[in-house]
Design an enzyme around this catalytic site. Structure first.
Site, PDB file in Angstrom:
ATOM      1  N   GLU A 165       0.805  -1.228   0.000  1.00 59.60           N
ATOM      2  CA  GLU A 165       0.000   0.000   0.000  1.00 59.60           C
ATOM      3  C   GLU A 165       0.838   1.277   0.000  1.00 59.60           C
ATOM      4  O   GLU A 165       0.633   2.162   0.823  1.00 59.60           O
ATOM      5  CB  GLU A 165      -0.967  -0.027   1.192  1.00 59.60           C
ATOM      6  CG  GLU A 165      -1.853  -1.270   1.180  1.00 59.60           C
ATOM      7  CD  GLU A 165      -2.795  -1.366   2.385  1.00 59.60           C
ATOM      8  OE1 GLU A 165      -2.652  -0.561   3.320  1.00 59.60           O
ATOM      9  OE2 GLU A 165      -3.654  -2.268   2.371  1.00 59.60           O
ATOM     10  N   GLU A 270      -6.281 -10.699  -1.313  1.00 57.15           N
ATOM     11  CA  GLU A 270      -7.072 -10.494  -0.090  1.00 57.15           C
ATOM     12  C   GLU A 270      -8.563 -10.465  -0.416  1.00 57.15           C
ATOM     13  O   GLU A 270      -9.318  -9.633   0.084  1.00 57.15           O
ATOM     14  CB  GLU A 270      -6.640  -9.191   0.605  1.00 57.15           C
ATOM     15  CG  GLU A 270      -5.151  -9.154   0.914  1.00 57.15           C
ATOM     16  CD  GLU A 270      -4.713  -7.940   1.727  1.00 57.15           C
ATOM     17  OE1 GLU A 270      -5.573  -7.259   2.319  1.00 57.15           O
ATOM     18  OE2 GLU A 270      -3.503  -7.675   1.774  1.00 57.15           O
TER      19      GLU A 270
HETATM   20  C1  GLA Z   1      -4.971  -4.596   4.294  1.00 56.21           C
HETATM   21  C2  GLA Z   1      -3.760  -5.437   4.685  1.00 56.21           C
HETATM   22  C3  GLA Z   1      -4.141  -6.736   5.301  1.00 56.21           C
HETATM   23  C4  GLA Z   1      -5.340  -6.623   6.195  1.00 56.21           C
HETATM   24  C5  GLA Z   1      -6.466  -6.006   5.440  1.00 56.21           C
HETATM   25  C6  GLA Z   1      -7.772  -5.967   6.172  1.00 56.21           C
HETATM   26  O1  GLA Z   1      -5.449  -4.823   3.082  1.00 56.21           O
HETATM   27  O2  GLA Z   1      -2.881  -5.667   3.632  1.00 56.21           O
HETATM   28  O3  GLA Z   1      -3.064  -7.231   6.028  1.00 56.21           O
HETATM   29  O4  GLA Z   1      -5.006  -5.884   7.326  1.00 56.21           O
HETATM   30  O5  GLA Z   1      -6.069  -4.701   5.121  1.00 56.21           O
HETATM   31  O6  GLA Z   1      -7.666  -6.203   7.507  1.00 56.21           O
END
Ligand code: GLA
Length: 376
Positions: A165, A270
């Site tokens: 990120e 994710e």
């Molecule tokens: C982000 C992170 C993850 C997790 C998600 C939601 O996307 O990369 O590790 O913390 O948020 O919890």
């Protein structure tokens, strides 16, 4: 040939009972996710400490039966594995157990995540007087962390989220403490250190909302810059914290194509689908105030179960279309009850297994989306 028309897939969903009010998954008894997708990509899941210590009687059988890859929900984040400064500041216990769980169950093991602005202790960026450290000090801390953690699991953790990120929504670099103290080349340094520690690991840049054009363009520019400098970034992680109506299949399709064209392996890292709506973001601090209505506290109505099933089928048809470029699709959690999307009392239903661990219609829809067109 793996593409199916919308009409054909609607017929298939109907055949599977998905458009006719059936709310309990049926395919689970005969087919597993990892088997259904064995010719396409790995199927991963993010797991918590209770699960990787075999303490979740509901979740563990699902993890072992359905998935062939794991990500650690928290165990390898800086705050968990390296909570304190100094030579004794590491806490390897849970991460060791996580890796052992993956090996025992013959799974591909992902490391998540090395350099991020969240879940990183304040001491990392401060000196003993509480003042920001210099670029040199922070680079040394980053190098020590990456060499220690990646080095410890060298050859065992095959895929690392090196930087998580780093981008703003407009595609510019996020002014994180990493960026402010080290400068923009903190990203290059992180990848170099990870490569030094395990030259064979797949190194990923991971972010959310890359389906949005400005952010995607920023990520493409970043990757091209890294590649021009010879930095060993080999995969892109599309987080895919999705909504019922975002991203569109066209956006998902275009995003996968754009990153594959850079020569990267594409991984969905994710995946979940927020059925409660609200602001589209995966930024944890914003999620807390994201709005949307907590309207399914007594369960997901059958009609919404079917919409969720169709949503997952649409997404997986895109992933299957790109099976030559996608090597992994990871769900962020095992059952609905495990999901981060339940934060602040929300009762969300974003995954393929319900709170009792039963497969939902979305599970059947995902299994169906894997079948080659000529076998349907
Ligand atoms: C982000 C992170 C993850 C997790 C998600 C939601 O996307 O990369 O590790 O913390 O948020 O919890």
């Amino acid at each position: 040939m793996r593409k199916t028309s919308n009409l054909a897939s609607a017929a298939l969903l109907a055949t599977a009972g998905l458009l006719t009010g059936c709310v309990t998954g049926k395919a689970s008894e005969s087919t597993t996710l990892k088997d259904a997708y064995q010719n396409d990509f790995l199927i991963g899941v993010a797991i918590n400490e209770k699960q990787f210590t075999d303490g979740d009687q509901r979740g563990d059988p699902i993890i072992k039966a359905q998935f062939n890859c794991i990500s650690p929900e928290n165990a390898l984040k800086w705050a968990s594995i390296h909570p304190d400064p100094g030579p004794n500041g590491y806490n390897f216990g849970p991460a060791d157990q996580y890796v052992e769980f993956g090996e025992k169950n013959h799974m591909t093991i992902v490391g998540h995540t090395l350099v991020w602005h969240n879940q990183t202790p304040r001491w990392v960026f401060r000196d003993s007087n509480g003042k920001p450290v210099t670029r040199e000090v922070l680079l040394e801390r980053m190098r020590d962390h990456i060499h220690t953690v990646v080095g410890r699991y060298q050859g065992r953790i095959k895929i690392w989220d090196v930087v998580n990120e780093a981008l703003n929504e407009d595609g510019t670099l996020r002014p994180s403490p990493w960026e402010k103290i080290i400068g923009p080349d903190y990203i290059e340094k992180a990848f170099q250190y990870a490569h030094e520690a395990d030259p064979n690991a797949i190194l990923r840049y991971n972010d959310f909302s890359l389906e949005k054009t400005p952010k995607r363009n920023g990520a493409i520019a970043l990757i091209k810059k890294l590649q021009a400098e010879g930095i060993p970034v080999t995969a892109i992680g599309l987080q895919d914290h999705d909504q019922m109506d975002w991203p569109t299949v066209e956006q998902e399709d275009a995003t996968i194509s754009a990153f594959a064209a850079l020569g990267l392996k594409v991984m969905v890292t994710e995946l979940d689908v927020n059925v409660l709506g609200g602001k589209q973001t995966a930024e944890i601090t914003e999620m807390a105030n994201q709005g949307g209505s907590n309207i399914y506290t007594n369960g997901l109505p059958p009609v919404v179960q079917q919409q969720l099933a169709e949503r997952y089928a649409d997404l997986f048809r895109v992933f299957v279309k790109h099976h030559n470029d996608i090597s992994l699709v990871t769900f962020w959690g095992v059952t609905d009850g495990d999901s981060w999307l339940n934060m602040r009392g929300r009762v969300n239903h974003p995954l393929l297994f319900d709170r009792a661990g039963n497969p939902k219609p979305a599970f059947d829809a995902v299994i169906q989306a894997a079948q080659p067109a000529n076998s349907k």
